[in-house]
Design a protein around this motif. Structure first.
Motif, short mmCIF file in Angstrom:
data_model
loop_
_atom_site.label_atom_id
_atom_site.label_comp_id
_atom_site.label_asym_id
_atom_site.label_seq_id
_atom_site.Cartn_x
_atom_site.Cartn_y
_atom_site.Cartn_z
N LEU A 167 35.08 59.00 22.47
CA LEU A 167 33.83 58.76 23.20
C LEU A 167 32.98 57.69 22.52
O LEU A 167 32.19 57.01 23.16
CB LEU A 167 33.03 60.06 23.33
N THR A 188 34.17 55.14 20.96
CA THR A 188 34.87 53.86 20.89
C THR A 188 34.85 53.17 22.24
O THR A 188 35.40 53.67 23.21
CB THR A 188 36.34 54.08 20.46
N ALA A 189 34.21 52.03 22.30
CA ALA A 189 34.16 51.28 23.55
C ALA A 189 35.53 50.69 23.86
O ALA A 189 36.31 50.42 22.94
CB ALA A 189 33.13 50.17 23.46
N ALA A 233 25.39 43.74 31.45
CA ALA A 233 25.50 44.75 32.49
C ALA A 233 26.08 44.15 33.76
O ALA A 233 26.22 42.94 33.89
CB ALA A 233 24.13 45.35 32.77
N ALA A 245 20.11 47.17 34.19
CA ALA A 245 21.23 48.08 34.42
C ALA A 245 21.83 48.52 33.09
O ALA A 245 21.66 47.87 32.06
CB ALA A 245 22.29 47.40 35.27
N ARG A 246 22.55 49.62 33.14
CA ARG A 246 23.07 50.18 31.89
C ARG A 246 24.30 49.45 31.41
O ARG A 246 25.06 48.89 32.18
CB ARG A 246 23.35 51.66 32.05
N THR A 247 24.48 49.43 30.11
CA THR A 247 25.64 48.80 29.53
C THR A 247 26.58 49.83 28.92
O THR A 247 27.73 49.54 28.65
CB THR A 247 25.23 47.80 28.43
N GLN A 248 26.09 51.02 28.69
CA GLN A 248 26.90 52.08 28.10
C GLN A 248 27.10 53.23 29.09
O GLN A 248 26.19 53.53 29.87
CB GLN A 248 26.19 52.65 26.86
N PRO A 249 28.25 53.86 29.04
CA PRO A 249 28.46 55.03 29.91
C PRO A 249 27.49 56.16 29.56
O PRO A 249 27.00 56.21 28.43
CB PRO A 249 29.90 55.46 29.62
N ILE A 250 27.25 57.03 30.52
CA ILE A 250 26.39 58.19 30.27
C ILE A 250 27.08 59.09 29.26
O ILE A 250 28.28 59.32 29.34
CB ILE A 250 26.14 58.97 31.57
N LEU A 276 28.42 62.30 27.37
CA LEU A 276 28.87 63.64 27.78
C LEU A 276 28.15 64.68 26.95
O LEU A 276 28.10 64.56 25.73
CB LEU A 276 30.36 63.79 27.51
N LEU A 335 28.41 68.67 26.36
CA LEU A 335 29.11 69.91 26.68
C LEU A 335 28.23 71.09 26.34
O LEU A 335 27.65 71.15 25.26
CB LEU A 335 30.41 69.99 25.89
#
Lengths: 774, 306
Positions: free
Chosen positions: B60, B62-63, B83, B90-95, B97, B99
């Motif tokens: 997670l 590691t891009a 982006a 706009a976002r450049t990174q994923p949301i 996670l 848990l």
């Protein structure tokens, strides 16, 4: 076509020259245009009205000029006595519904709406739940846009299938027409429209599909995107597309409808389109927070419900929980405790669960009235609905006065880095919390009990929920966009563009599936795959299945994978359900087991009384029936695309092997290798476990999975054993062994490679030996 | 495993000329044994869980890098980093996670963290304080000791008083602390009312009644648990008569509350005074004088007795 259009326009003009009739204030004297005076005579009215309609000019609408009508004119036309669209006599029921409709909040602003609609190409409409926007606005549009006069339709999109169906049904009733004629709906795998349809409710996904073959959506004169605040993937893509379409088609009108107040965002996105807001009919809701964070939100929720029941005055309760299991469990426990309470003098309490996979008949029960007191004059009874967030915006239940909100919902999440798309219990947003609270104020002032502190509300909840596009695998969407003619995916103007890595992953997947070439252009396979309303992996598997001589079987399997779970496992009979499942189990995995189920379901013995058969075998009749329907639809597409339907004879020992190989053709990227007690996903190196529901033993070295599920453990669900040789053979591009990171997976692949080489050598030698011998 | 060894072998033969310190055959066998043992060991559930988490978090964090096929395709489409889309924010990174493994409510996690932090801070605070007041600490423990002793003396004095009031005799032994329960069933002879008893030693009786009630509750519980209903009649009677008295415990008694609000030293003083005035008994001399002047007693307080 053009001729008749001219004629009707001419006729209208001629009529409107007659001063009386064009004067909206006098229109009530001429209730139905050219069938003047006949209206009162019921026996005659039917025939006349109908005839006038077939002449091409609808009775009450003959005085209407497109985009120049008024609310008053519409009112007159609606007052009948004949149906302005069909010319038929209006029913008694119509008039009683009309009365309620006129009481809806949107109705008061009909003229205001029309003024803005006529003036502007794009309009943002904000109406809170209960304002009547979903049912009324499309009708307002129909009266002014007169789509039938243009040979076009008004489309109104809905995020959910059920909503599209039920709203269409309601509106057909309101307009006193037969569902599927003037008013229809279209959802995936079901089209309920006809050539006379002028108002069409549809899922947003369906409209997107239509756009693939008709980039400018020429069949529509007005497009209404309803529930835009839900920001589904399809709605977001549609907004991006329509932004371009409205420029190419000045005659197309677009209405964005939202139930929440972040509508400025829509305005900004659509070039400062005008905004019209209609207040909902809501009462104030008092909000209560807990003093301390809760240790167990489910416990706390049940306690709160019982406390409300024991101490608060009359009114129904709505409790939000996250999923089926949690909800069923809570319902059971609340029921038990409520019995206890009633012995201590509280009134009766009826508890109903509500979630998406609940059969419709049971969903309907939430609308039952609250139970009466035990004895006349006793403590009032109430109902308590325990629901997922489908009761948050989409379903309106009257009588709710108390809302209990633990602050969680199950949300889809996707992370491109580990390629997992899963449903996770996550905190809701502030906007959702407000929406939930609002449900308490539909009938009278209500109360909302938030099971968290005010501080937590302020600090821990995000403002708005993340739109679906940020939480989804976009492989399917990218394929659709390509088919929609969007070439510049990088700069496609989305309201909330996803992270670049998400697009990267999608392109990569499509490239490995050979749907896109290295330049990112659609391949032939990609074009065919986009024609299927399926995930690319499923579509590719289906398209390539004839090569493995099992397209019939793969078709069934694809259908089964597209519907909800076919196995039923009620908490009360887990053991028996598992025993029944074992009857169908195939040692090589869940896919084959599902196929066995389907074949058994289609056998004459089962079809004698399929419902009973399913019940006896702990299978979902609804899911299997749905799968049957999906199969039929997919089969039609296959026939259209000339994809052969073939089977390996069942007696052939390769029958099952061929099916497993065909699975690899679509799912070679979803494979895990055994590593000690656990499995490791190829390339991403994630440690996973076989889902407990699998029929597969623990000794398969390589498994292919349909789903990577994140719960408190990593699980792979619906798994089938495969052979590494098949991976190297069928998924050649992906299984470029050199590109794999060092580890168990790479070693396994190298071993398989060597074994394959040895086999080839042996064959070669044998051939040579054989040659010499001869 | 076989492949791995072959791998090593291959890599060594093509490994180039660099001279690594050679591993002796014994060393190699030892190493291989160790490695094999490590591999064949069945990891525990906790280890698996830990491994799973580690793998997930590493992945997670590691891009996806530029060598990825999709990245190359995007580059061809004109992607130059940053982006997507046309808006700037706009976002450049994923949301990320998140848990959730328990049923803790919203804010529970941060509440836990806050508590841990608070506890840590409190400990720091405590350490500081300790350094400051060694003297203060001595003073405090002295007071605590005195308090304890005062309490013991008070209970003792009350028993003496009780003894004197009940039969005028001097059978009282000075003990520290209240009676052990059981053998001497509460003695309330003058009427049944707790309130009629001299306030100054009423706490003693009250305490006994409380103990008795607890014992009875335990007894009842035991009885109901064992479902043996063969308790003898005579015992039942005894319990019943006792009930009447324990019931008094529920009654409000403001007098006793006020009395018990006093410090032990004050209470003791009152009992001692009562003993002297009424019974010519000096608690400190442990002696009952015959005359009202109490000739021979040094005084009222303990100090005067040396």
């Amino acid at each position: 076509m053009a001729d008749s259009e001219n004629k009707s326009r001419f006729k209208r003009q001629k009529l409107s020259n007659e001063a009386d009739q064009s004067n909206p204030y006098l229109a009530h004297m001429h209730p139905n245009g050219d069938s003047n005076g006949v209206g009162l005579d019921q026996s005659n009215g039917y025939g006349n009205g109908y005839a006038s309609n077939s002449n091409g000019s609808a009775g009450g609408l003959s005085t209407f000029k497109r985009h120049a009508s008024t609310a008053k004119m519409a009112k007159v036309a609606e007052d009948g006595p004949t149906n302005p669209f069909t010319g038929r006599q209006l029913s008694q029921k119509y008039f009683s519904i009309l009365k309620t409709r006129r009481g809806l909040p949107v109705h008061a602003q009909r003229q205001e709406f029309l003024d803005m609609y006529q003036k502007s190409q794009i309009l943002v409409f904000v109406g809170e739940t209960g304002s009547g926007k979903t049912t009324q606005i499309p009708q307002f549009v129909a009266f002014d846009d007169l789509p039938q006069s243009q040979g076009k339709m008004v489309a109104c999109t809905q995020p959910r299938r059920v909503a599209a169906m039920s709203v269409a049904q309601r509106v057909a009733q309101e307009m006193d027409v037969k569902l599927g004629e003037e008013v229809g709906y279209s959802i995936r795998f079901e089209d309920m429209t006809s050539p006379s349809t002028m108002l069409k409710y549809m899922t947003d996904g369906m409209l997107l599909r239509e756009a693939m073959n008709d980039h400018d959506l020429k069949r529509y004169s007005t497009i209404i995107l309803d529930e835009a605040h839900e920001r589904t993937l399809a709605t977001d893509i549609l907004m991006g597309l329509l932004k371009g379409v409205v420029q190419r088609r000045p005659d197309l009108k677009l209405i964005i409808m939202s139930a929440t107040l972040d509508a400025q965002k829509f305005q900004k996105y659509f070039m400062s389109a005008p905004l019209l807001a209609v207040p909902g009919r809501t009462h104030p809701v008092e909000i209560f927070y807990t003093a301390e964070p809760e240790r167990d939100y489910v416990e706390a929720a049940m306690r709160t419900v019982l406390q409300i029941h024991g101490t608060e005055p009359e009114g129904d309760i709505l409790l939000f929980l996250t999923g089926e299991e949690e909800i069923e469990d809570a319902c059971r426990k609340i029921n038990l405790e409520a019995d206890e309470l009633s012995r201590e003098g509280a009134g009766p309490l009826k508890v109903y669960p509500l979630y998406g996979s609940l059969p419709p008949a049971q969903q309907q029960r939430i609308f039952d009235p609250a139970p009466p007191p035990y004895k006349p004059g006793g403590k009032p009874g109430r109902k308590c609905i325990v629901s997922t967030n489908i009761a948050e915006t989409s379903l309106t239940i009257d009588g709710i006065v108390y809302v209990v909100d633990p602050g969680f919902s199950k949300q889809k999440v996707y992370n491109p880095r580990i390629r997992v798309e899963s449903l996770l219990v996550s905190p809701i947003s502030k906007a959702s919390a407000q929406q939930r609270a609002g449900r308490a104020g539909r009938t009278r002032p209500g109360k909302c009990f938030r099971l968290y502190t005010e501080d937590a509300f302020k600090k821990e909840l995000i403002e708005q929920s993340y739109p679906e596009i940020l939480r989804s695998n976009l492989a399917s969407t990218v394929l659709e966009l390509k088919k929609l003619g969007v070439d510049d995916l990088v700069h496609f103007d989305l309201m909330d563009p996803p992270a670049p890595e998400t697009l990267m992953r999608a392109l990569e997947e499509l490239n490995y599936l050979a749907c896109l070439d290295d330049e990112g252009e659609l391949t032939h396979l990609g074009t065919v795959a986009s024609g299927f309303p399926l995930d690319p992996a499923l579509a590719v598997m289906l398209i390539s299945s004839p090569e493995f001589y099992c397209s019939n079987e793969i078709l069934s399997l694809t259908a089964l994978l597209s519907v909800p779970q076919v196995f039923v496992r009620p908490a009360s009979a887990r053991k028996r359900a598992d025993e029944m499942k074992d009857l169908f189990a195939h040692q090589d995995g869940d896919h084959l087991t599902m196929l066995n189920v389907y074949h058994a379901f289609k056998s004459p013995a089962a079809q004698e009384n399929p419902k009973q058969w399913c019940h006896d075998h702990f299978l979902s009749y609804r899911a299997l029936q749905q799968a049957d329907n999906v199969r039929l639809q997919l089969k039609r597409i296959m026939e259209r695309e000339d994809i052969e339907l073939v089977s390996t004879p069942f007696e052939d020992k390769k029958y099952y092997e061929n099916i497993r190989r065909a699975l690899v053709a679509g799912f070679f990227m979803q494979v895990a290798k055994k590593d000690n007690k656990t499995y490791t996903t190829v390339k991403d190196n994630q440690s996973v476990l076989l889902h407990p529901s699998t029929v597969l033993g623990q000794d398969s070295e390589w498994v292919l999975y349909n789903e990577f599920v994140l719960t408190n453990k990593n699980y792979i669900r619906t798994v089938t054993a495969v052979r590494p040789e098949w991976l190297l053979d069928i998924g050649q591009a992906y299984y470029d062994v050199d590109s794999f990171p060092k580890g168990e997976v790479k070693n396994g692949l190298i071993a398989a490679q060597r074994a394959m080489q040895r086999a080839r050598d042996r064959e070669e030698r044998q051939k040579m030996m054989g040659g010499r011998g001869r | 495993m076989a492949e791995e060894e072959e791998d090593d072998y291959l890599s060594m033969s093509f490994g180039g000329p660099e001279a690594k310190p050679q591993e002796t055959s014994l060393q190699r066998i030892a190493r291989q044994k160790k490695e094999a043992a490590e591999r064949s060991r069945v990891p525990s559930k906790g280890e698996l869980r830990e491994r799973e988490k580690l793998a997930r978090e590493t992945a997670l964090a590691t891009a996806i890098d530029d060598s990825n096929k999709g990245a190359k395709m995007m580059a061809k489409m004109g992607f130059k980093g940053g982006a997507l889309g046309k808006s700037d924010d706009a976002r450049t990174q994923p949301i990320e996670l998140q848990l959730k493994n328990d049923r803790g409510g919203i804010g529970m996690d941060s509440e836990k963290k806050r508590k841990v932090r608070q506890a840590a801070e409190a400990m720091e605070e405590g350490k500081k304080k300790q350094k400051v007041g060694m003297d203060e600490f001595r003073e405090r423990s002295r007071l605590e000791r005195e308090e304890k002793r005062g309490e013991g003396l008070w209970w003792g004095a009350m028993k003496v008083l009780e003894g004197l009031e009940e039969d005028g005799g001097e059978d009282a032994k000075v003990e520290d602390g209240p009676d052990e329960v059981g053998e001497n069933v509460p003695k309330i002879k003058k009427g049944d009312k707790l309130k009629d008893v001299n306030l100054l030693y009423r706490p003693l009786l009250k305490h006994r009644l409380e103990k008795e009630r607890d014992r009875k509750m335990r007894y009842d519980l035991n009885n109901s648990l064992s479902t043996r209903n063969n308790a003898s009649d005579s015992e039942d009677d005894k319990e019943a008569s006792f009930d009447k008295r324990t019931d008094q415990l529920e009654d409000e008694d403001t007098e006793i509350e006020e009395y018990e609000a006093l410090s032990f030293a004050n209470r003791l003083e009152r009992v001692v005074t009562e003993l002297r005035d009424k019974h010519q008994y000096c608690f400190w001399c442990k002696f009952r004088y015959t005359d009202a002047e109490m000739e021979g007693c040094p005084g009222l307080t303990e100090d005067e007795h040396g």
